[in-house]
Scaffold this motif. Sequence first.
Motif, PDB file in Angstrom:
ATOM      1  N   ASP A  87     -10.124   4.340   3.308  1.00 11.31           N
ATOM      2  CA  ASP A  87     -10.716   4.499   2.149  1.00 11.31           C
ATOM      3  C   ASP A  87     -11.547   5.762   2.128  1.00 11.31           C
ATOM      4  O   ASP A  87     -12.831   5.643   1.633  1.00 11.31           O
ATOM      5  CB  ASP A  87     -11.102   3.049   1.447  1.00 11.31           C
ATOM      6  CG  ASP A  87     -11.444   3.603   0.003  1.00 11.31           C
ATOM      7  OD1 ASP A  87     -10.811   4.367  -0.509  1.00 11.31           O
ATOM      8  OD2 ASP A  87     -12.633   2.655  -0.520  1.00 11.31           O
ATOM      9  N   SER A  92     -12.229  10.152   2.120  1.00 15.40           N
ATOM     10  CA  SER A  92     -11.536  11.606   1.938  1.00 15.40           C
ATOM     11  C   SER A  92     -10.856  12.193   3.343  1.00 15.40           C
ATOM     12  O   SER A  92     -11.574  12.230   4.231  1.00 15.40           O
ATOM     13  CB  SER A  92     -12.378  12.661   1.404  1.00 15.40           C
ATOM     14  OG  SER A  92     -11.912  13.887   1.238  1.00 15.40           O
ATOM     15  N   ILE A 102      -3.428  11.468  -2.733  1.00 12.95           N
ATOM     16  CA  ILE A 102      -4.068  10.201  -2.746  1.00 12.95           C
ATOM     17  C   ILE A 102      -4.755   9.505  -4.310  1.00 12.95           C
ATOM     18  O   ILE A 102      -4.746   8.713  -4.762  1.00 12.95           O
ATOM     19  CB  ILE A 102      -4.999  10.079  -1.604  1.00 12.95           C
ATOM     20  CG1 ILE A 102      -4.448   9.844  -0.462  1.00 12.95           C
ATOM     21  CG2 ILE A 102      -6.201   8.837  -1.967  1.00 12.95           C
ATOM     22  CD1 ILE A 102      -5.116   9.971   0.855  1.00 12.95           C
ATOM     23  N   GLU A 157      -5.605  15.042  -0.008  1.00 18.12           N
ATOM     24  CA  GLU A 157      -6.889  14.346  -1.047  1.00 18.12           C
ATOM     25  C   GLU A 157      -6.186  14.334  -2.404  1.00 18.12           C
ATOM     26  O   GLU A 157      -6.287  13.187  -3.327  1.00 18.12           O
ATOM     27  CB  GLU A 157      -7.916  15.270  -1.216  1.00 18.12           C
ATOM     28  CG  GLU A 157      -8.984  14.857  -2.109  1.00 18.12           C
ATOM     29  CD  GLU A 157     -10.368  15.514  -1.885  1.00 18.12           C
ATOM     30  OE1 GLU A 157     -11.348  15.060  -1.501  1.00 18.12           O
ATOM     31  OE2 GLU A 157     -10.316  16.895  -2.103  1.00 18.12           O
ATOM     32  N   PHE A 181       1.605   5.208   0.562  1.00 17.29           N
ATOM     33  CA  PHE A 181       1.112   6.317   1.441  1.00 17.29           C
ATOM     34  C   PHE A 181       1.941   7.657   0.958  1.00 17.29           C
ATOM     35  O   PHE A 181       3.042   7.884   1.410  1.00 17.29           O
ATOM     36  CB  PHE A 181       1.543   6.058   2.802  1.00 17.29           C
ATOM     37  CG  PHE A 181       0.457   4.972   3.592  1.00 17.29           C
ATOM     38  CD1 PHE A 181      -0.641   5.021   3.621  1.00 17.29           C
ATOM     39  CD2 PHE A 181       1.279   3.933   3.664  1.00 17.29           C
ATOM     40  CE1 PHE A 181      -1.459   3.763   4.373  1.00 17.29           C
ATOM     41  CE2 PHE A 181       0.505   2.603   4.163  1.00 17.29           C
ATOM     42  CZ  PHE A 181      -0.821   2.687   4.480  1.00 17.29           C
ATOM     43  N   VAL A 240      -2.905  11.403   5.055  1.00 18.75           N
ATOM     44  CA  VAL A 240      -2.759  10.501   3.863  1.00 18.75           C
ATOM     45  C   VAL A 240      -2.825   9.199   4.428  1.00 18.75           C
ATOM     46  O   VAL A 240      -3.514   8.265   3.734  1.00 18.75           O
ATOM     47  CB  VAL A 240      -1.433  10.755   3.252  1.00 18.75           C
ATOM     48  CG1 VAL A 240      -1.085   9.778   2.440  1.00 18.75           C
ATOM     49  CG2 VAL A 240      -1.189  12.009   2.598  1.00 18.75           C
ATOM     50  N   ILE A 241      -2.221   8.726   5.383  1.00 16.83           N
ATOM     51  CA  ILE A 241      -2.183   7.345   6.067  1.00 16.83           C
ATOM     52  C   ILE A 241      -3.720   7.198   6.532  1.00 16.83           C
ATOM     53  O   ILE A 241      -4.356   5.922   6.045  1.00 16.83           O
ATOM     54  CB  ILE A 241      -1.277   7.140   7.356  1.00 16.83           C
ATOM     55  CG1 ILE A 241       0.228   7.224   6.742  1.00 16.83           C
ATOM     56  CG2 ILE A 241      -1.696   5.899   7.767  1.00 16.83           C
ATOM     57  CD1 ILE A 241       1.062   7.656   7.823  1.00 16.83           C
ATOM     58  N   MET A 274       0.648  -1.300   0.047  1.00 16.53           N
ATOM     59  CA  MET A 274      -0.111   0.006   0.173  1.00 16.53           C
ATOM     60  C   MET A 274       0.873   1.129   0.080  1.00 16.53           C
ATOM     61  O   MET A 274       1.803   1.295   0.885  1.00 16.53           O
ATOM     62  CB  MET A 274      -0.966  -0.217   1.301  1.00 16.53           C
ATOM     63  CG  MET A 274      -2.059   1.180   1.309  1.00 16.53           C
ATOM     64  SD  MET A 274      -2.895   0.746   2.621  1.00 16.53           S
ATOM     65  CE  MET A 274      -4.426  -0.174   1.832  1.00 16.53           C
ATOM     66  N   ALA A 308      -6.574   8.524   5.617  1.00 18.32           N
ATOM     67  CA  ALA A 308      -7.568   8.198   4.569  1.00 18.32           C
ATOM     68  C   ALA A 308      -7.119   7.302   3.669  1.00 18.32           C
ATOM     69  O   ALA A 308      -8.205   6.462   3.288  1.00 18.32           O
ATOM     70  CB  ALA A 308      -7.430   9.690   3.663  1.00 18.32           C
ATOM     71  N   ARG A 309      -6.271   6.755   3.272  1.00 19.62           N
ATOM     72  CA  ARG A 309      -5.629   5.699   2.455  1.00 19.62           C
ATOM     73  C   ARG A 309      -6.240   4.350   3.338  1.00 19.62           C
ATOM     74  O   ARG A 309      -6.983   3.304   2.644  1.00 19.62           O
ATOM     75  CB  ARG A 309      -4.360   5.542   2.167  1.00 19.62           C
ATOM     76  CG  ARG A 309      -3.897   4.172   1.276  1.00 19.62           C
ATOM     77  CD  ARG A 309      -4.379   4.310   0.054  1.00 19.62           C
ATOM     78  NE  ARG A 309      -3.311   4.881  -0.733  1.00 19.62           N
ATOM     79  CZ  ARG A 309      -3.704   5.621  -1.987  1.00 19.62           C
ATOM     80  NH1 ARG A 309      -4.554   5.155  -2.817  1.00 19.62           N
ATOM     81  NH2 ARG A 309      -2.816   6.258  -2.782  1.00 19.62           N
ATOM     82  N   LEU A 310      -5.957   4.402   4.640  1.00 19.31           N
ATOM     83  CA  LEU A 310      -6.394   3.177   5.427  1.00 19.31           C
ATOM     84  C   LEU A 310      -7.842   2.774   5.418  1.00 19.31           C
ATOM     85  O   LEU A 310      -8.534   1.746   5.428  1.00 19.31           O
ATOM     86  CB  LEU A 310      -5.770   3.031   6.715  1.00 19.31           C
ATOM     87  CG  LEU A 310      -4.275   2.782   6.738  1.00 19.31           C
ATOM     88  CD1 LEU A 310      -3.976   2.940   8.263  1.00 19.31           C
ATOM     89  CD2 LEU A 310      -3.973   1.433   6.076  1.00 19.31           C
TER      90      LEU A 310
END
Length: 89
Positions: free
Chosen positions: A47, A49, A83, A80, A3, A40-41, A1, A43-45
């Motif tokens: 899924d 915004s 990502i 955002e 980041f 960032v972390i 994944m 929001a990515r984990l």
Amino acid sequence: MLFPAGEAWRAAWRTDPDLALYAADGLHPSVAGTYAAALVIHARLLDRSPVGSPSTLTLRNGAIVRIDPAVAEVLQRAAEAAIAGDGGG
């Protein structure tokens, strides 16, 4: 994944080149820089915004971290964009 915290920093600097994302030592991230990476972390984990994330946080040790709301908005939008893969530019 992946980041892309560095991309979020670059996107934020394109919006405001004066943002202090490094600490005074010029090596470590400032509170704002850490907040950008955390956006960032998180929001990515999850899924989702990062836009609309709180700018005041209470840490486990009870410390309260406050990011100026205007700065938080820039960092949220930068996260955002990073990502999304467009880097905000």
